[in-house]
Scaffold this motif. Structure first.
Motif, short mmCIF file in Angstrom:
data_model
loop_
_atom_site.label_atom_id
_atom_site.label_comp_id
_atom_site.label_asym_id
_atom_site.label_seq_id
_atom_site.Cartn_x
_atom_site.Cartn_y
_atom_site.Cartn_z
N GLY A 139 0.81 -1.22 0.00
CA GLY A 139 0.00 0.00 0.00
C GLY A 139 0.84 1.26 0.00
N ARG A 140 2.07 1.16 0.51
CA ARG A 140 2.97 2.31 0.53
C ARG A 140 3.64 2.54 -0.83
N ASP A 141 3.73 1.49 -1.64
CA ASP A 141 4.41 1.61 -2.93
C ASP A 141 3.66 0.75 -3.97
N PRO A 142 2.41 1.09 -4.25
CA PRO A 142 1.57 0.22 -5.09
C PRO A 142 2.02 0.11 -6.55
N ASP A 143 2.84 1.05 -7.01
CA ASP A 143 3.32 0.97 -8.39
C ASP A 143 4.42 -0.06 -8.56
N ARG A 144 5.10 -0.42 -7.47
CA ARG A 144 6.23 -1.34 -7.57
C ARG A 144 6.00 -2.67 -6.86
N LEU A 145 5.10 -2.70 -5.88
CA LEU A 145 4.92 -3.89 -5.04
C LEU A 145 3.48 -4.38 -5.10
N THR A 146 3.32 -5.72 -4.96
CA THR A 146 1.98 -6.28 -4.97
C THR A 146 1.92 -7.53 -4.10
N THR A 147 0.72 -7.84 -3.62
CA THR A 147 0.47 -9.10 -2.92
C THR A 147 -0.43 -10.00 -3.76
N GLU A 148 -0.59 -9.66 -5.02
CA GLU A 148 -1.47 -10.41 -5.92
C GLU A 148 -0.87 -11.76 -6.28
N VAL A 149 -1.60 -12.83 -5.93
CA VAL A 149 -1.10 -14.18 -6.16
C VAL A 149 -1.05 -14.50 -7.66
N ARG A 150 -2.03 -14.04 -8.43
CA ARG A 150 -2.10 -14.36 -9.85
C ARG A 150 -1.05 -13.56 -10.63
#
Length: 300
Positions: A200-211
């Motif tokens: 949430g702090r860096d949504p353009d670079r990081l994700t928790t999306e499994v797919r």
């Protein structure tokens, strides 16, 4: 090809076909792998002892078929420790590696890479490690270094000590020692909350999306290893890749090195890195999650 015996502690282990090429492009044989694991054993065994293992075997070398072995075969020497653990619909008997002789025996069986549970025999339902796997979309280690630094800063805010492990593949593991008082579900839920906060702090670079197709080229903060019977690569394990890279503990200072990669160390120099004791005594400082959970709630 013949065989020969080596002495390891109180046991003698037979090495079959020691000249068999396991890394043919690198000229590395089974004997070379045995020699590496014997040298690194003093540093590796504390990471192995008491933990059920999944063994990654390559009987015909890294260019041949791969076998992921959970069950300990009946042919295994009687002095090799075993543990029977529950699984859906029954049980499975895992190998536990508590000594150099067992380590050498498993290498003789063409086990190249070792994968461990996050919990120990006697407290299998209560992990004493929490693992974040930083998985880049491409072979882009700069994104991994940046994410590790961000995660380390967040863990510092939560007052949770952590250590770093190059995977020998593409990414890094950030490992948090735990006091072992909570179950896998609670630990995984907390790890997910930490990962979601960071993304949430860096949504353009990081994700928790499994797919994978939903990640959009972003680095994946993988917390899936924090579950019952899930495994993570054991520190100082060799990976079945050209060059024989090693999953290697590093210090937080070493993370700053712009030349660092996930496969920086190999069987040729990983023991030297081990001798620097990059994790010092951090793993002995396992923490309960309740205070960190309250701090995370306040941050969110």
């Amino acid at each position: 090809m013949g065989s020969h015996r080596v002495r390891a502690g109180r046991h003698t282990v037979e090495i079959h076909r020691p000249e068999k090429a396991l890394f043919p492009d690198d000229g590395l044989t089974k004997q070379d792998l045995v020699d590496y694991y014997r040298r690194v054993a003093p540093f590796m065994l504390p990471q192995l002892r008491g933990r059920p293992l999944m063994l990654e075997r390559h009987p015909d070398g890294i260019g041949g078929p791969r076998f992921m072995q959970k069950h300990t075969p009946d042919s295994c020497p009687e002095w090799v420790r075993r543990v029977e653990v529950a699984k859906e619909g029954g049980t499975v008997t895992h190998t536990v590696c508590d000594n150099t002789a067992t380590l050498v025996h498993l290498v003789d069986q063409a086990c190249i890479t070792f994968h461990r549970w996050q919990s120990r025999v006697g407290r299998l339902e209560q992990p004493d490690r929490m693992v974040f796997d930083l998985d880049p979309a491409q072979d882009d280690f700069e994104s991994v270094r940046r994410a590790a630094q961000q995660l380390g800063e967040l863990l510092d805010q939560l007052q949770l000590p952590s250590v770093l492990l190059t995977t020998g593949s593409k990414g890094l593991h950030v490992i948090v020692p735990l006091a072992g008082g909570e179950g896998f579900d609670e630990v995984r839920d907390f790890a997910r909350a930490v990962a979601e906060t960071l993304a949430g702090r860096d949504p353009d670079r990081l994700t928790t999306e499994v797919r994978k197709r939903a990640r959009g080229g972003r680095l994946y903060l993988d917390i899936q290893r924090n579950a019952y019977a899930q495994t993570a690569v054991v520190p100082y394990s060799v990976r079945a890749r050209q060059g024989a890279p090693v999953a290697t503990p590093i210090s937080w200072d070493q993370l700053k090195d712009p030349d660092l990669t996930a496969h920086r160390w190999t069987v040729l120099d990983a023991v030297e890195q081990a001798g620097t004791k990059p994790w010092a005594d951090v793993l002995g400082r396992g923490r309960a999650l309740a205070p960190a959970r309250r701090r995370l709630t306040a941050l969110r």
